[in-house]
Design a protein around this motif. Structure first.
Motif, mmCIF file in Angstrom:
data_model
loop_
_atom_site.group_PDB
_atom_site.id
_atom_site.type_symbol
_atom_site.label_atom_id
_atom_site.label_comp_id
_atom_site.label_asym_id
_atom_site.label_seq_id
_atom_site.Cartn_x
_atom_site.Cartn_y
_atom_site.Cartn_z
ATOM 1 N N SER A 3 -3.473 -2.829 -5.661
ATOM 2 C CA SER A 3 -2.968 -4.088 -6.212
ATOM 3 C C SER A 3 -3.289 -4.211 -7.695
ATOM 4 O O SER A 3 -4.321 -3.718 -8.150
ATOM 5 C CB SER A 3 -3.671 -5.253 -5.539
ATOM 6 O OG SER A 3 -3.614 -5.113 -4.188
ATOM 7 N N ILE A 256 -0.580 -11.439 3.846
ATOM 8 C CA ILE A 256 -0.045 -10.333 3.033
ATOM 9 C C ILE A 256 0.808 -9.411 3.910
ATOM 10 O O ILE A 256 1.910 -9.009 3.523
ATOM 11 C CB ILE A 256 -1.190 -9.577 2.304
ATOM 12 C CG1 ILE A 256 -1.956 -10.565 1.394
ATOM 13 C CG2 ILE A 256 -0.650 -8.391 1.499
ATOM 14 C CD1 ILE A 256 -1.114 -11.346 0.373
ATOM 15 N N GLN A 260 4.679 -8.430 3.479
ATOM 16 C CA GLN A 260 5.042 -7.009 3.355
ATOM 17 C C GLN A 260 5.992 -6.577 4.466
ATOM 18 O O GLN A 260 6.942 -5.823 4.226
ATOM 19 C CB GLN A 260 3.780 -6.140 3.382
ATOM 20 C CG GLN A 260 3.064 -6.157 2.050
ATOM 21 C CD GLN A 260 1.805 -5.322 2.032
ATOM 22 O OE1 GLN A 260 1.287 -4.902 3.081
ATOM 23 N NE2 GLN A 260 1.277 -5.083 0.844
ATOM 24 N N ASN A 261 5.760 -7.058 5.693
ATOM 25 C CA ASN A 261 6.631 -6.689 6.824
ATOM 26 C C ASN A 261 8.082 -7.050 6.531
ATOM 27 O O ASN A 261 9.000 -6.407 7.028
ATOM 28 C CB ASN A 261 6.204 -7.416 8.106
ATOM 29 C CG ASN A 261 4.986 -6.788 8.750
ATOM 30 O OD1 ASN A 261 4.632 -5.656 8.423
ATOM 31 N ND2 ASN A 261 4.335 -7.511 9.656
ATOM 32 N N GLY A 263 9.370 -7.346 3.364
ATOM 33 C CA GLY A 263 9.854 -6.831 2.077
ATOM 34 C C GLY A 263 9.773 -7.864 0.948
ATOM 35 O O GLY A 263 10.502 -7.747 -0.044
ATOM 36 N N LYS A 265 7.660 -9.887 -2.174
ATOM 37 C CA LYS A 265 6.555 -9.609 -3.095
ATOM 38 C C LYS A 265 5.322 -10.321 -2.498
ATOM 39 O O LYS A 265 5.482 -11.337 -1.793
ATOM 40 C CB LYS A 265 6.847 -10.186 -4.471
ATOM 41 C CG LYS A 265 8.198 -9.734 -5.024
ATOM 42 C CD LYS A 265 7.998 -8.829 -6.180
ATOM 43 C CE LYS A 265 9.241 -8.172 -6.737
ATOM 44 N NZ LYS A 265 10.541 -8.703 -6.457
ATOM 45 N N THR A 266 4.142 -9.821 -2.816
ATOM 46 C CA THR A 266 2.941 -10.452 -2.243
ATOM 47 C C THR A 266 1.878 -10.678 -3.318
ATOM 48 O O THR A 266 1.664 -9.823 -4.183
ATOM 49 C CB THR A 266 2.348 -9.584 -1.104
ATOM 50 O OG1 THR A 266 2.165 -8.249 -1.585
ATOM 51 C CG2 THR A 266 3.242 -9.569 0.123
ATOM 52 N N ILE A 286 -4.355 -2.690 3.483
ATOM 53 C CA ILE A 286 -3.308 -3.682 3.172
ATOM 54 C C ILE A 286 -3.484 -4.095 1.708
ATOM 55 O O ILE A 286 -4.446 -4.784 1.360
ATOM 56 C CB ILE A 286 -3.393 -4.908 4.102
ATOM 57 C CG1 ILE A 286 -3.344 -4.457 5.567
ATOM 58 C CG2 ILE A 286 -2.260 -5.898 3.806
ATOM 59 C CD1 ILE A 286 -3.550 -5.571 6.572
ATOM 60 N N PRO A 288 -1.837 -6.056 -1.446
ATOM 61 C CA PRO A 288 -0.770 -6.902 -1.993
ATOM 62 C C PRO A 288 -0.276 -6.321 -3.318
ATOM 63 O O PRO A 288 -0.962 -5.489 -3.918
ATOM 64 C CB PRO A 288 -1.486 -8.241 -2.224
ATOM 65 C CG PRO A 288 -2.916 -7.869 -2.415
ATOM 66 C CD PRO A 288 -3.166 -6.651 -1.567
ATOM 67 N N ASP A 289 0.885 -6.789 -3.777
ATOM 68 C CA ASP A 289 1.357 -6.310 -5.085
ATOM 69 C C ASP A 289 0.399 -6.766 -6.181
ATOM 70 O O ASP A 289 0.061 -6.015 -7.074
ATOM 71 C CB ASP A 289 2.761 -6.875 -5.373
ATOM 72 C CG ASP A 289 3.780 -6.350 -4.384
ATOM 73 O OD1 ASP A 289 3.787 -5.137 -4.148
ATOM 74 O OD2 ASP A 289 4.544 -7.163 -3.816
#
Ligand code: PLP
Ligand code: CA
Length: 304
Positions: A3, A256, A260-261, A263, A265-266, A286, A288-289
């Motif tokens: 991230s 998160i 993500q599941n 698609g 942004k996180t 896991i 996040p962006d």
């Protein structure tokens, strides 16, 4: 990929590409009943820039209208239509499955679930005040130590957070799931813990769900985060594509993953249950962006 901390340049890219921000509630907007600092001005800034806001909570204790009241009591104006609680998700799941009108739902959980089921036209019973010790003594044949009867028309058992959980509720839910043909087992969420107060985490619905998994040897359908059910429902309602949404949350394995599941942004905020060292721990897979301390960092970044 690991991230990135939110910075002036990546915030501009994120902000320009996103039409809707999905906010987790506990750990992002509030902690228990206490508002996290800077939240009202952040939401105001996002609204003033035309962003859609959605609030997604796994806490099934309240209904959407009860959450709208909670927002109001904290000085934030949010409409019921912008709120998605796991109590509502349970009702929407049963509706989507065409739950037969002659069947009933047994609820181990809060009034919020009962209210959402009722609004969806589904007959439900149980909830926090049923089958407490005094009721149980009336319902149970003490000599044979078993329930005199359970309702054979129960077609689903919904399990959420229930601080009044007890052995009799577990028995009733177990009987329905094991003995009523086709009875669904639905979990509002499986959070291990939640903030009952700002200062301390308490066992979450995951604890109650695990008890029923143990007695029935069955796995539930989970309707809250990170399940895709709530996201699919939300996407239809808001008519925004996933790539133009950003999920903002404090928990990696619910918020998160949920983003993500789908698609989206996180963005992870460190104002809740996840620390920067937990995020950067090599055992955490896991990512996040982006991450930042609190959502109010967005206000400062938007001025640069
Ligand atoms: N479930 C319970 C019982 C809680 O108390 C909490 C947080 O306080 C949650 C779930 C998680 O809620 P959220 O998805 O808003 O973080
Ligand atoms: Ca949270």
């Amino acid at each position: 990929m690991s991230s990135q901390p939110l910075s002036p340049s990546n915030f501009k890219d994120l902000f320009d590409s996103v039409e809707a921000f999905l906010f987790d509630c506990d750990g992002v907007i509030w902690k228990g009943d206490e508002l996290i600092q800077g939240v009202p001005k952040t939401l105001q800034m996002l609204r003033s820039k035309g962003k859609k806001l959605v609030f997604v909570t796994n806490n099934s204790w309240k209904s959407r209208s009860q959450y709208a009241q909670k927002f109001q009591s904290l000085g934030i104006s949010v409409s019921q239509d912008e709120i998605f609680s796991s109590s509502f998700a349970a009702a929407m799941y049963l509706k989507a499955k065409d739950f037969p009108s002659q069947n009933k739902v047994y609820v181990i959980g809060g009034e919020g679930i009962l209210e959402e089921l009722q609004l969806a036209g589904i007959t439900a019973f149980g909830g926090p005040h049923s089958l407490v010790q005094e009721d149980a003594n009336k319902t149970i044949d003490l000599k044979q130590n078993c329930f005199v009867e359970h309702d054979k028309s129960v077609g689903a058992v919904v399990v959420g957070i229930d601080p009044n959980i007890n052995y009799y509720k577990l028995q009733y839910g177990t009987l329905c799931i094991r003995e009523n043909p086709g009875c669904l087992f639905i979990a509002t969420n499986r959070d291990a813990v939640g903030h009952m107060t700002a200062l301390q985490e308490w066992p979450g619905a995951g604890c109650m769900v695990a008890a029923i998994c143990g007695s029935t040897q069955k796995e539930p359908v989970v309707v809250g985060k990170p399940s895709t059910f709530m996201m699919e429902f939300l996407l239809k309602k808001f008519n925004v594509s996933c790539s133009k949404m950003c999920m903002v949350g404090d928990r990696l394995d619910t918020d998160i993953l949920f983003g993500q599941n789908a698609g989206c942004k996180t963005l992870l905020v460190l104002s809740g249950v996840t620390t920067q060292s937990a995020l950067q721990d090599p055992s955490n897979n896991i990512q996040p962006d982006y991450y930042t301390n609190t959502i109010s960092d967005m206000v400062d970044l938007s001025k640069l």
